[in-house]
Design an enzyme around this catalytic site. Structure first.
Site, mmCIF file in Angstrom:
data_model
loop_
_atom_site.group_PDB
_atom_site.id
_atom_site.type_symbol
_atom_site.label_atom_id
_atom_site.label_comp_id
_atom_site.label_asym_id
_atom_site.label_seq_id
_atom_site.Cartn_x
_atom_site.Cartn_y
_atom_site.Cartn_z
ATOM 1 N N GLY A 72 34.122 -6.402 30.378
ATOM 2 C CA GLY A 72 34.034 -5.199 29.549
ATOM 3 C C GLY A 72 34.087 -3.952 30.398
ATOM 4 O O GLY A 72 34.791 -3.910 31.417
ATOM 5 N N CYS A 79 17.980 -1.551 34.774
ATOM 6 C CA CYS A 79 17.669 -2.533 35.829
ATOM 7 C C CYS A 79 18.805 -2.788 36.800
ATOM 8 O O CYS A 79 18.669 -2.494 37.993
ATOM 9 C CB CYS A 79 17.209 -3.832 35.186
ATOM 10 S SG CYS A 79 15.585 -3.641 34.452
HETATM 11 C C1 UDX Z 1 10.247 -0.079 34.234
HETATM 12 C C2 UDX Z 1 11.204 -0.257 35.404
HETATM 13 O O1 UDX Z 1 12.355 0.522 35.164
HETATM 14 C C3 UDX Z 1 11.536 -1.664 35.624
HETATM 15 O O2 UDX Z 1 12.270 -1.845 36.797
HETATM 16 C C4 UDX Z 1 10.329 -2.436 35.790
HETATM 17 O O3 UDX Z 1 10.642 -3.786 35.882
HETATM 18 C C5 UDX Z 1 9.311 -2.165 34.709
HETATM 19 O O4 UDX Z 1 9.115 -0.797 34.515
HETATM 20 P P1 UDX Z 1 10.598 0.159 31.679
HETATM 21 O O5 UDX Z 1 9.456 -0.513 30.985
HETATM 22 O O6 UDX Z 1 11.924 0.104 31.012
HETATM 23 O O7 UDX Z 1 10.855 -0.533 33.081
HETATM 24 O O8 UDX Z 1 10.189 1.645 32.091
HETATM 25 P P2 UDX Z 1 9.810 2.865 31.155
HETATM 26 O O9 UDX Z 1 10.322 2.631 29.778
HETATM 27 O O10 UDX Z 1 10.173 4.076 31.918
HETATM 28 O O11 UDX Z 1 8.212 2.751 31.052
HETATM 29 C C6 UDX Z 1 7.318 3.057 32.047
HETATM 30 C C7 UDX Z 1 6.045 3.581 31.385
HETATM 31 O O12 UDX Z 1 5.046 3.751 32.369
HETATM 32 C C8 UDX Z 1 6.227 4.926 30.686
HETATM 33 O O13 UDX Z 1 5.752 4.845 29.360
HETATM 34 C C9 UDX Z 1 5.375 5.894 31.521
HETATM 35 O O14 UDX Z 1 4.790 6.921 30.746
HETATM 36 C C10 UDX Z 1 4.338 4.955 32.095
HETATM 37 N N1 UDX Z 1 3.690 5.421 33.348
HETATM 38 C C11 UDX Z 1 4.450 5.890 34.365
HETATM 39 C C12 UDX Z 1 2.322 5.334 33.469
HETATM 40 O O15 UDX Z 1 1.621 4.918 32.548
HETATM 41 N N2 UDX Z 1 1.734 5.728 34.647
HETATM 42 C C13 UDX Z 1 2.456 6.226 35.673
HETATM 43 O O16 UDX Z 1 1.887 6.582 36.705
HETATM 44 C C14 UDX Z 1 3.865 6.310 35.532
HETATM 45 C C1 UDX Z 2 18.590 -7.421 32.795
HETATM 46 C C2 UDX Z 2 18.338 -8.903 33.117
HETATM 47 O O1 UDX Z 2 19.196 -9.715 32.310
HETATM 48 C C3 UDX Z 2 16.884 -9.263 32.861
HETATM 49 O O2 UDX Z 2 16.652 -10.612 33.264
HETATM 50 C C4 UDX Z 2 16.001 -8.315 33.651
HETATM 51 O O3 UDX Z 2 14.642 -8.555 33.359
HETATM 52 C C5 UDX Z 2 16.325 -6.857 33.361
HETATM 53 O O4 UDX Z 2 17.716 -6.625 33.578
HETATM 54 P P1 UDX Z 2 18.923 -5.952 30.596
HETATM 55 O O5 UDX Z 2 19.359 -4.906 31.556
HETATM 56 O O6 UDX Z 2 17.901 -5.609 29.570
HETATM 57 O O7 UDX Z 2 18.342 -7.222 31.409
HETATM 58 O O8 UDX Z 2 20.202 -6.517 29.788
HETATM 59 P P2 UDX Z 2 21.354 -7.579 30.095
HETATM 60 O O9 UDX Z 2 21.553 -8.399 28.873
HETATM 61 O O10 UDX Z 2 21.161 -8.318 31.350
HETATM 62 O O11 UDX Z 2 22.644 -6.642 30.239
HETATM 63 C C6 UDX Z 2 22.777 -5.743 31.324
HETATM 64 C C7 UDX Z 2 24.140 -5.094 31.290
HETATM 65 O O12 UDX Z 2 25.156 -6.045 31.592
HETATM 66 C C8 UDX Z 2 24.506 -4.495 29.927
HETATM 67 O O13 UDX Z 2 25.153 -3.257 30.132
HETATM 68 C C9 UDX Z 2 25.451 -5.517 29.346
HETATM 69 O O14 UDX Z 2 26.357 -4.963 28.417
HETATM 70 C C10 UDX Z 2 26.163 -6.009 30.598
HETATM 71 N N1 UDX Z 2 26.729 -7.371 30.458
HETATM 72 C C11 UDX Z 2 25.909 -8.441 30.266
HETATM 73 C C12 UDX Z 2 28.098 -7.550 30.574
HETATM 74 O O15 UDX Z 2 28.860 -6.588 30.765
HETATM 75 N N2 UDX Z 2 28.604 -8.826 30.476
HETATM 76 C C13 UDX Z 2 27.811 -9.910 30.273
HETATM 77 O O16 UDX Z 2 28.353 -11.034 30.203
HETATM 78 C C14 UDX Z 2 26.420 -9.713 30.170
#
Ligand code: UDX
Ligand code: UDX
Length: 479
Positions: free
Chosen positions: A286, A293
């Protein structure tokens, strides 16, 4: 096991857990731990987010999350902005705060560090601190050092790694039906606590209780638990994400080869994926991977390797192929439409993948920005991500539609940028009638080229021959 016995087994295993960070990872972990029978306090330092969760609103779009939070809110899950209070009453504290990319590609661990400092001041008796966020190898050691430096006594805590492999869009199901659970521990005590926390899944009790979240196809029940050292667990997470990204870039490169020789990437992938050593999943070509991540974790893994004295050049190429994919898509749009200035383009999808409202590092947003730069006008529809997209697409030239058909109305072409299930099930006759020209450029290969041809579309996709039914038929279908 009867549902009653299973419910008893769940409550016997019940532990008190704090989850720090209520984002895509932390909030899902908190809700799922509660559903597994634990007592949870979910802490976030964003007061408005905490207030929203306390009111019963949910800040993210994620399947099954509303049901789980409704089931457990104010019973086994509470929301708070006071980390010390939460910590004092907990056996284990999971850190799930963001670990974004910093300027030089390394993971920015300042949020993790500030949580560690706060934890040091709050511990009152033995606590297990668990990294859930994706972090570079040795982070567990840094957390330990920071806590010691900030006054925590060495016997009052241990640090473990428990990487999370959930995907956004299917996060709840992935959490409760994982392929494996990895616990990275450096002492039997830490191992016992984490095994106890996951016992409802590993014993199978969760799956026989009255109302579990439904199992996905091919669920591995009960899931295996893999115990490693903390640093191996940290590496497992980075290496897993890097390998999955590599698989996507590999298949995108194969799709490009298919385009050069006129082969069909679907057929090629069916052939490759049938080898059980390779497997059919994550072989969808794609416009490239995005999200919070893969892009940042690849950069961080590369940076950590470099710091250790190893140039992980393979990762450079994975990243290059991924970047190139969106430029190749733009070339496809040009090939289909000739010039782009002033063209009215319908765009389906803004989130980085279907099933989520997350637009972080979304290739769809990047493509929209490139098209705007070329002077196109965009009318876009996404079922969940339009509010978040408005926060990042701060340029003029974009309007937001009410539906896919509304976006398509009188457009010069339709572009599919995100793999939402509803975009794969459009009424093709209605779509044809809505568009000014029946041109579809599909960056996610959601349609069968033969079906598109039969409906009179000019259809371009990734790694498959273009469909250009005789212009006569297109013109006839239009009139
Ligand atoms: C994040 C990371 O991007 C990912 O790599 C990791 O595995 C898990 O944390 P995500 O849950 O998607 O993933 O992040 P985000 O949606 O930004 O949430 C982080 C939360 O932590 C936010 O709600 C933020 O307000 C909170 N936070 C941040 C705290 O509570 N304390 C802090 O000091 C900083
Ligand atoms: C990823 C990992 O899969 C998960 O294990 C980890 O905890 C966090 O990062 P996520 O980023 O939520 O999860 O979604 P994922 O389904 O892995 O897709 C990531 C990206 O790859 C998306 O942009 C998706 O569209 C793309 N993708 C995925 C492709 O282009 N082709 C595929 O076959 C699969």
């Amino acid at each position: 096991m009867t549902p009653e016995r299973a419910a008893m087994a769940l409550s016997e295993h019940g532990m008190k857990i704090t989850v720090v960070g209520s984002g895509y990872v932390g909030l899902v972990a908190a809700a799922c731990f509660a559903d597994m029978g634990h007592e949870i306090i979910s802490v976030d330092n964003d007061a408005s987010k905490t207030a929203m969760l306390q009111r019963g609103d949910i800040p993210i779009h994620e399947q099954h999350l509303p049901e789980l939070l409704a089931r457990h809110r104010d019973r086994s899950i509470r929301f708070s902005s006071s980390l010390p209070d939460a910590v004092r009453g907990s056996d284990a504290i999971f850190i799930a705060v963001g670990t974004p990319q910093s300027g030089d590609g390394q993971a920015d661990l300042s949020y993790v560090e500030s949580v560690a400092r706060e934890l040091a001041r709050a511990v009152n008796g033995y606590k297990l601190i668990v990294e859930k966020s994706t972090v570079p190898v040795f982070t567990h050691d840094w957390i330990r050092k920071v806590m010691l430096l900030n006054g925590a006594s060495a016997d009052s805590f241990q640090v473990a790694s428990n990487p999370e492999f959930l995907r956004e869009g299917t996060a709840v199901t992935d959490f409760l039906y994982p392929d494996r659970i990895v616990i990275g521990v450096d002492s039997p005590r830490a191992g016992n606590i984490l095994r106890e926390i996951y016992a409802p899944l590993t014993s199978g009790a969760y799956y026989s209780h009255a109302n579990p979240v439904p199992a996905p196809d091919n669920a591995c029940v009960p899931p295996p638990l893999i115990e490693t050292s903390a640093k191996s667990a940290e590496l497992i997470k980075h290496a897993s994400n890097a390998f999955l990204a590599l698989k996507i870039s590999f298949v995108n490169a194969v799709a490009n080869m298919c385009e050069f020789v006129g082969a069909d990437v679907r057929q090629v992938c069916n052939g490759i994926g049938a080898d059980t050593r390779i497997g059919p999943r994550f072989l969808n070509p794609g416009i490239g991977y995005g999200g919070s991540c893969f892009p940042k974790d690849l950069m961080a893994f590369r940076a950590v390797a470099r710091e250790c004295g190893y140039e992980f050049r393979l990762l450079d190429e994975v990243i290059n192929i991924n970047e190139d994919q969106r430029h190749r898509f733009l070339r496809k749009v040009r090939k289909a439409l000739w010039t782009l200035r002033g063209k009215r383009l319908a765009v389906l999808g803004l989130s980085f993948k279907g099933g989520t409202d997350d637009v972080r590092e979304s290739p769809a947003i990047a493509v929209v920005e490139m098209l705007l730069k070329e002077g196109s006008e965009i009318r876009v529809y996404d079922p969940a991500a339009m509010d978040r997209a408005r926060e990042v697409l701060l340029v003029s030239g974009v309007t937001y539609a009410q539906s896919a058909y509304d976006a398509a109305a009188e457009a010069d072409a339709l572009l599919i940028l995100t793999d939402w299930a509803e975009f794969a099930a459009l009424d093709l006759d209605r779509l044809h009638a809505a568009l000014a020209y029946p041109i579809v450029i599909d960056g996610r290969n959601l349609y069968d080229p033969d079906i598109m041809a039969a409906h009179g579309f000019l259809y371009y996709s990734v790694g498959r021959p273009d469909v250009q039914p005789a212009m006569q038929r297109v013109i006839a279908a239009q009139s």
